[in-house]
Write a protein that holds these residues in place. Structure first.
Motif, PDB file in Angstrom:
ATOM      1  N   GLU A   1      61.430  68.111  53.039  1.00 23.69           N
ATOM      2  CA  GLU A   1      60.199  67.353  52.857  1.00 23.69           C
ATOM      3  C   GLU A   1      60.533  66.068  52.107  1.00 23.69           C
ATOM      4  N   ILE A   2      60.035  64.950  52.622  1.00 19.97           N
ATOM      5  CA  ILE A   2      60.313  63.666  51.955  1.00 19.97           C
ATOM      6  C   ILE A   2      59.051  63.165  51.272  1.00 19.97           C
ATOM      7  N   LYS A   3      59.181  62.859  49.997  1.00 19.24           N
ATOM      8  CA  LYS A   3      58.049  62.322  49.232  1.00 19.24           C
ATOM      9  C   LYS A   3      58.323  60.874  48.835  1.00 19.24           C
ATOM     10  N   ASN A   4      57.267  60.226  48.330  1.00 18.49           N
ATOM     11  CA  ASN A   4      57.358  58.857  47.835  1.00 18.49           C
ATOM     12  C   ASN A   4      57.586  57.822  48.932  1.00 18.49           C
ATOM     13  N   VAL A   5      56.908  57.999  50.060  1.00 16.26           N
ATOM     14  CA  VAL A   5      56.965  56.984  51.111  1.00 16.26           C
ATOM     15  C   VAL A   5      55.719  56.126  50.956  1.00 16.26           C
TER      16      VAL A   5
ATOM     17  N   SER B   1      55.005  52.897  52.365  1.00 15.17           N
ATOM     18  CA  SER B   1      54.588  51.911  53.373  1.00 15.17           C
ATOM     19  C   SER B   1      55.000  52.422  54.745  1.00 15.17           C
ATOM     20  N   PHE B   2      54.449  51.775  55.779  1.00 17.52           N
ATOM     21  CA  PHE B   2      54.818  52.166  57.141  1.00 17.52           C
ATOM     22  C   PHE B   2      56.305  51.958  57.344  1.00 17.52           C
ATOM     23  N   TYR B   3      56.778  50.847  56.798  1.00 21.36           N
ATOM     24  CA  TYR B   3      58.191  50.511  56.936  1.00 21.36           C
ATOM     25  C   TYR B   3      59.054  51.588  56.278  1.00 21.36           C
ATOM     26  N   SER B   4      58.711  51.981  55.036  1.00 15.08           N
ATOM     27  CA  SER B   4      59.574  52.978  54.393  1.00 15.08           C
ATOM     28  C   SER B   4      59.466  54.341  55.062  1.00 15.08           C
ATOM     29  N   LEU B   5      58.323  54.636  55.665  1.00 16.91           N
ATOM     30  CA  LEU B   5      58.235  55.905  56.403  1.00 16.91           C
ATOM     31  C   LEU B   5      59.289  55.927  57.508  1.00 16.91           C
ATOM     32  N   GLU B   6      59.345  54.831  58.267  1.00 16.52           N
ATOM     33  CA  GLU B   6      60.302  54.780  59.366  1.00 16.52           C
ATOM     34  C   GLU B   6      61.738  54.815  58.830  1.00 16.52           C
ATOM     35  N   LYS B   7      61.986  54.019  57.786  1.00 11.75           N
ATOM     36  CA  LYS B   7      63.349  53.945  57.220  1.00 11.75           C
ATOM     37  C   LYS B   7      63.774  55.293  56.630  1.00 11.75           C
ATOM     38  N   ALA B   8      62.865  55.909  55.881  1.00  9.38           N
ATOM     39  CA  ALA B   8      63.197  57.173  55.221  1.00  9.38           C
ATOM     40  C   ALA B   8      63.518  58.241  56.266  1.00  9.38           C
ATOM     41  N   LEU B   9      62.734  58.260  57.339  1.00  8.97           N
ATOM     42  CA  LEU B   9      62.975  59.250  58.391  1.00  8.97           C
ATOM     43  C   LEU B   9      64.301  58.977  59.099  1.00  8.97           C
ATOM     44  N   GLU B  10      64.550  57.692  59.373  1.00  8.16           N
ATOM     45  CA  GLU B  10      65.822  57.365  60.022  1.00  8.16           C
ATOM     46  C   GLU B  10      66.994  57.833  59.164  1.00  8.16           C
TER      47      GLU B  10
ATOM     48  N   LYS C   1      48.178  50.132  47.904  1.00  5.96           N
ATOM     49  CA  LYS C   1      47.372  50.449  46.728  1.00  5.96           C
ATOM     50  C   LYS C   1      47.315  51.951  46.481  1.00  5.96           C
ATOM     51  N   GLY C   2      47.975  52.719  47.350  1.00  7.55           N
ATOM     52  CA  GLY C   2      48.023  54.168  47.153  1.00  7.55           C
ATOM     53  C   GLY C   2      46.789  54.898  47.637  1.00  7.55           C
ATOM     54  N   SER C   3      45.878  54.215  48.324  1.00  2.66           N
ATOM     55  CA  SER C   3      44.711  54.953  48.806  1.00  2.66           C
ATOM     56  C   SER C   3      45.042  55.703  50.099  1.00  2.66           C
ATOM     57  N   LEU C   4      46.202  55.402  50.691  1.00  2.00           N
ATOM     58  CA  LEU C   4      46.722  56.205  51.804  1.00  2.00           C
ATOM     59  C   LEU C   4      48.163  56.552  51.453  1.00  2.00           C
ATOM     60  N   ARG C   5      48.479  57.865  51.460  1.00  2.06           N
ATOM     61  CA  ARG C   5      49.828  58.288  51.082  1.00  2.06           C
ATOM     62  C   ARG C   5      50.335  59.295  52.113  1.00  2.06           C
ATOM     63  N   CYS C   6      51.641  59.411  52.204  1.00  5.11           N
ATOM     64  CA  CYS C   6      52.180  60.239  53.268  1.00  5.11           C
ATOM     65  C   CYS C   6      53.455  60.950  52.830  1.00  5.11           C
ATOM     66  N   ASP C   7      53.506  62.259  53.078  1.00  6.04           N
ATOM     67  CA  ASP C   7      54.749  63.015  52.920  1.00  6.04           C
ATOM     68  C   ASP C   7      55.194  63.440  54.317  1.00  6.04           C
ATOM     69  N   ALA C   8      56.501  63.541  54.518  1.00  2.76           N
ATOM     70  CA  ALA C   8      56.985  63.895  55.856  1.00  2.76           C
ATOM     71  C   ALA C   8      57.863  65.139  55.803  1.00  2.76           C
ATOM     72  N   ASN C   9      57.649  66.043  56.747  1.00  2.00           N
ATOM     73  CA  ASN C   9      58.533  67.194  56.929  1.00  2.00           C
ATOM     74  C   ASN C   9      59.409  66.903  58.128  1.00  2.00           C
TER      75      ASN C   9
END
Lengths: 98, 482, 483
Positions: free
Chosen positions: B217-221, B223-232, B194-202
């Motif tokens: 810097e990665i934006k637009n992550v 879900s937990f799943y996409s955080l892991e996938k995007a970082l990988e 729902k976007g009430s928790l958002r995360c950018d990764a360096n």
């Protein structure tokens, strides 16, 4: 020097999202340079041990309680908008890197 | 070998009733566009912000729970940039004097406790929402966009970590733990979808020689799943570049959920100059010891603490402890039940097996249930006392959760009490044996497993009301006569 | 007797109606406007509604502004009544809410008679920077009325309105008051709510009143002063009854004369006229003491850096998206921003936005904005130590007489220097009042009294005593024949 300042001015006008005509660029860069030169006067003062002042009154912790009040009717919110669609403010294409 | 070096910037909407600087409701999820807006949050000429006390308290609560140092003197600043979802042309945020600095989050990675240090936590206001209209409703393809300001001005807490994370999985586990903590503290709903928790990764990669790489810097992550996938993806991309002798460019990249890749959003030279300066409309914040003491009182034990406590004092297994502490409400439910029922091991079994399977089947979260500890414990006790069998107990639990009817009444109404009448049972056993000749033959030929089938048949006849062991004994007794 | 009292007496005796009073002032407006252009909006439908609203109230003591017209500077929001800030960018902006001061005026029975001209977004010292044409000084129609609240000051000077509100960021109430021969007060920062005042420089802006007589000024100040929870910078402070201090003796008061504000750059004609004003003060029994405010010579750059920095941020909201002017021919967002703002803002506003953006930008912040906020601390400290020695401080309000239209507009720095005596007050956050102190060649000259925080009662007390002996409140300009 002046040419240098025109570069500076263009960068600043972009940051401020202001379109300037060529005449304006020329005029402003001349005037602003003069003004900034005059402002150099401040450097005469030693302020190394002086706290900056952002607020003139000795106020702090001015907070409100977490209470809901009626929002404004959307008709009034949108009334002054130049363009609307589906009760939203309409904006043209957002190009890369705004 | 390359070591990934990851830092996260997490934005969490705070659970206040009203917005950060005005009294509009924050309940924007199903609200029609621009109906939760007032002159203040839409940045009309002449308006002034008044900070929400609750938002400041919730941030301090979080910071104390995460072991941060609270700044005795703090202030708001203006972050200046132009974007249609930011009607004032600046965001009220905090720059050089955030409310909290330092601190850390501890969480488990493969049963080891890992600590990630925090840089800072600050308070700011959320922006509005843009709806991109045109092919594919994505920014780059949109013909035009529509602005809805309902979300604009919702209090937002930004938590910035040190680059202490070294794998995509660690990043995900960190974020999951952080969300759990925020929920335990009741400071944010933590709903990523729902976007009430958002995360950018360096992220950057460090070479074997310990030379730190250029970071992106990665934006637009989302879900937990996409955080892991995007970082990988991004780590692999960076390593490949380095292996090919190319350079990683410092830039902001966008995670493309559809294509599962990161793409350039903007380069370093295009970075905005935000021209931060102290917000002249809001006097500074001075946090006294008294305020801190008051807030400290409201902080509950955190999930990891609770989990270790369950493992070490009640001797529950790590998995059971993990399940029970996965939600604050569930953990509290466990505590309540334990007061009524002093067999933690059995209680935990009922929760982690029977209750969880019901939740899984119904696709529900524990906090969506309305379950009374008294009733739940009653069911377990009835099983313990052999008043009902375990299968019946499980059935009663489901019925109770579906209907909220008193479990004892269900037992009574439906006649589900355990059958202890031996003659009655023997009669059924005989009937089952007579009716399943082939199975009986198999058994007598030595296929002893067949007995389970026969037990099942008897249980079916008794609607599960008979004790398993008893039925098995009676069957064996009867078979051995043949 | 003040004008409010005079009108109220007529109401009590039923010798005149609210409608008749408003019509009388509308007649003045009709006569003067073609010559002075003090008003941007006088909306007869709105006024009709206002009259009906007030007619529905029962006149009592508590309605201290019952049936009194008030002219409002057009950067103060009035619900349902055009509010333009004298800018093309807000040319069609109809506010959906009233500023707090407007709410309070209406509550006390006042009638908003119209919106007055100003320098665009209050940026200027002559009211020449209005997108809708300049206001002229009624004492000499070739000269400026000062600014930025020029329209409000002129409305009082001509008698188009008995009361007016302006805003003062660096002298925008006091300087036009001085140039037009009326009284103007800049209250202590935080005394009057800024809610609904279009922000120019948030840490400096204050709304304040104009009047011809001190009694009237005290009454309207009483209405607008006091804590407002909607303004986080408003002080939880209950103002005293300002009328109580009027008529009390000022004998024995110590008044500081800072040499820095009387020497450099002040025209001889101004000093000459103010000499007799100082004599009047001595006659009142006050002790004049020479003091020094060494840092005030740094006030001008300090002010212009802080004010423009804050303004560059405050004016970012005029971007053609949510309200205000938009150039509709733009195909992408960034050109929409740039063209709308480039066309919507006037020359001086753009100059200041650029100056402020520059002062805050990476690499210049420390040398400009930060430095200025530090010098601001020093300036306030100067005033603080001065007020340990004296009760009040005086200076000319303006170093020069009202100048000719166009005389300074081409040279911004020359224009900025006009504010040199009023600016320190805003930086320090203290209150100050400009009182008419004489004329030179039929051009008015004002005297500025400055006091410590929340000394409005004292400022009114001395102004009242001063006006008793040097009264120009009955003197009206006669530049327009037949009036």
């Amino acid at each position: 020097m002046i040419r240098n300042f025109i570069q500076q001015l263009r960068k600043t006008a972009h940051l401020a999202r202001l379109n300037l005509t060529e005449e304006e660029e020329e005029l402003y860069s001349k005037q602003l340079e003069e003004i900034l030169n005059y402002f150099q006067k401040l450097q005469e003062l030693d302020t190394s041990n002086v706290e900056p002042m952002a607020h003139v009154l000795p106020l702090n912790n001015v907070w409100r309680e977490d209470e809901i009040k009626e929002s404004m009717e959307k008709e009034l919110i949108l009334k002054n908008a130049p363009e609307i669609e589906n009760n939203c403010f309409k904006v043209p294409k957002i190009v890369k890197n705004i | 070998m390359y070591l990934p070096v990851i830092g996260l910037e997490v934005h969490a909407q705070l659970l206040t009733k009203s917005k950060m600087f005005c009294s509009c409701s924050t309940d924007h999820e199903n609200a029609p566009p621009n109906t939760l807006v007032c002159p203040i949050c839409m940045g009309m000429p002449g308006v002034l912000p008044v900070p929400n006390k609750k938002a400041i308290e919730l941030l301090i609560k979080t910071a104390l729970a995460l072991n941060c140092e609270i700044s005795p003197f703090s202030k708001f600043d203006r972050k200046n940039y132009f974007y249609p979802d930011l009607p004032k042309g600046y965001q009220i945020s905090q720059y050089d004097l955030p409310l909290a600095r330092g601190g850390y989050v501890e969480f488990e990675v493969d049963s080891e406790i890992k600590r990630v240090r925090l840089k800072r936590i600050h308070l700011e206001e959320d922006t509005g929402k843009l709806l991109h209209v045109g092919e594919g409703d994505r920014l780059a393809e949109a013909e035009y966009s529509l602005v809805d300001l309902n979300r604009c001005g919702i209090p937002l807490m930004e938590i910035v970590t040190e680059p202490d994370i070294h794998s995509p999985k660690e990043a995900r586990l960190f974020l999951q733990e952080l969300r759990k903590i925020l929920r335990y503290l009741e400071v944010s709903s933590g709903d990523m979808e729902k976007g009430s928790l958002r995360c950018d990764a360096n992220v950057s990669v460090m070479t074997e020689k310990g030379i730190l790489g250029i970071r992106t810097e990665i934006k637009n992550v989302n879900s937990f799943y996409s955080l892991e996938k995007a970082l990988e993806y991004e780590i692999e991309r960076q390593i490949n570049l380095l292996k090919e002798g190319k350079e990683v460019i410092q830039e902001t990249r966008h995670w493309d959920e559809k294509k599962q890749i990161t793409v350039t959003l903007r380069g370093k030279e295009e970075a905005e100059d935000y021209r931060y300066f102290p917000e002249p409309d809001i006097p500074p914040i001075i946090i006294s010891k008294e305020i801190l003491e008051e807030i400290k009182k409201t902080i509950p034990p955190l999930p990891l603490q609770r989990k270790l406590l369950l493992q070490n004092t009640l001797f529950l297994s790590p998995i059971e402890s993990e399940i029970i502490t996965s939600e604050k409400e569930l953990c509290e439910f466990f505590d309540e039940c334990l007061k009524l029922y002093n067999n933690p091991k059995n209680l935990s079994n009922w929760i982690t097996v029977e209750l969880m399977s019901y939740l899984n089947d119904q696709k529900l979260n524990f906090r969506d249930l309305n379950i009374e500890p008294k009733r739940f414990v009653k069911i377990i006790e009835m099983v313990d006392k052999n008043e009902i069998t375990r299968p019946v107990g499980k059935e009663i639990l489901r019925k109770y959760l579906d209907t909220k009817e008193d479990p004892e009444k269900i037992v009574e109404k439906e006649g589900l009490k355990t059958v202890s009448d031996l003659d009655f049972l023997k009669e059924i056993v005989k009937r089952v044996i007579d009716g399943n000749e082939r199975a009986v033959l198999d058994y007598l030929k030595g296929k002893k497993n067949v007995i389970n089938f026969l037990v099942g048949q008897v249980m079916k006849e008794t609607k599960g009301r008979a004790s398993l062991d008893l039925v098995k004994n009676l069957l064996e007794e009867e078979l051995n006569k043949r | 007797m003040g004008i409010i009292k005079e009108i109220h007496n007529l109401y009590l005796k039923k010798e005149i109606t609210v409608r008749e009073v408003i019509e009388k002032y509308l007649k003045n407006i009709e006569n003067w406007e073609p010559h002075v252009h003090a008003f941007l909006t006088v909306n007869l439908d709105y006024i009709e509604r206002e009259i009906k609203r007030v007619e529905g109230l029962k006149f009592n003591e508590d309605l201290t502004l019952y049936g009194i017209p008030v002219a409002i500077k057009d950067n103060i929001l009035t619900e349902g009544l055009l509010t333009t800030c004298a800018s093309k960018i807000l040319a069609n902006f109809i506010p959906p809410y009233d500023a707090e001061v407007i709410r309070r005026l209406k509550e006390k029975g006042a009638i908003i008679i119209g919106k007055t001209n100003l320098d665009e977004f209050a940026m200027g010292s002559s009211t020449e920077n209005s997108a809708f044409g300049p206001t002229k000084n009624p004492w000499d129609l070739e000269r400026v009325p000062g600014g930025s609240s020029g329209g409000s000051a002129v409305a009082i000077a001509t008698g188009e309105s008995p009361l007016a509100l302006g805003s003062d960021t660096g002298g925008s109430i006091r300087q036009p008051a001085s140039f037009t021969g009326v009284i103007g007060l800049k209250p202590t920062y935080g005394l009057v709510s800024r809610y609904g005042l279009v922000a120019f420089a948030s840490s400096l802006d204050q709304i304040g009143p104009f009047a011809r007589k001190v009694e009237d000024l005290a009454i309207i100040l009483q209405v607008i002063a006091g804590y407002d929870p909607k303004d986080s910078t408003s002080l939880p402070y209950s103002p005293p009854n300002y009328l109580d201090s009027l008529g009390k003796s000022v004998k024995g008061w110590k008044i500081g004369i800072p040499k820095e504000m009387w020497e450099r750059g002040v025209e001889d004609s101004v000093l000459e006229v103010l000499d007799s004003a100082l004599k009047v003060l001595r006659d009142l029994g006050v002790e004049l003491i020479e003091i020094s405010l060494p840092t005030v010579e740094y006030a001008l750059p300090t002010y212009y850096l802080i004010a423009t920095s804050e303004a560059s941020s405050n004016l970012a909201r005029y971007d053609g998206i949510h309200y205000g002017y938009r150039n509709k021919n733009q195909k992408d967002l960034i050109s929409l921003y740039k063209v709308s703002r480039g066309e919507g803002f006037g020359s001086e506003v753009k100059r200041r936005i650029i100056l402020g953006t520059y002062a805050l930008s990476a690499g210049y912040y420390d040398a400009y904005y930060l430095k200025a906020t530090k010098v601001r601390t020093l300036i306030r400290q100067d005033f603080e130590s001065a007020f340990r020695k004296v009760d009040l401080i005086i200076s000319p309000t303006s170093p020069v007489l009202p100048f000719r239209l166009g005389e300074r507009i081409e040279d911004p720095l020359k224009m900025y220097l006009i504010d040199i005596l009023t600016i320190p007050v805003n930086l320090a956050g203290i209150p100050a009042i400009s009182v008419p102190a004489g004329f030179k060649d039929n051009l008015p000259i004002g005297l500025q009294f400055m006091g410590p925080f929340f000394s409005e009662d004292k400022l009114l007390q001395i102004s009242y005593a001063f006006q008793k002996l040097m009264d120009f409140s009955e003197k009206y300009p006669n530049t327009v024949e037949g009036l």
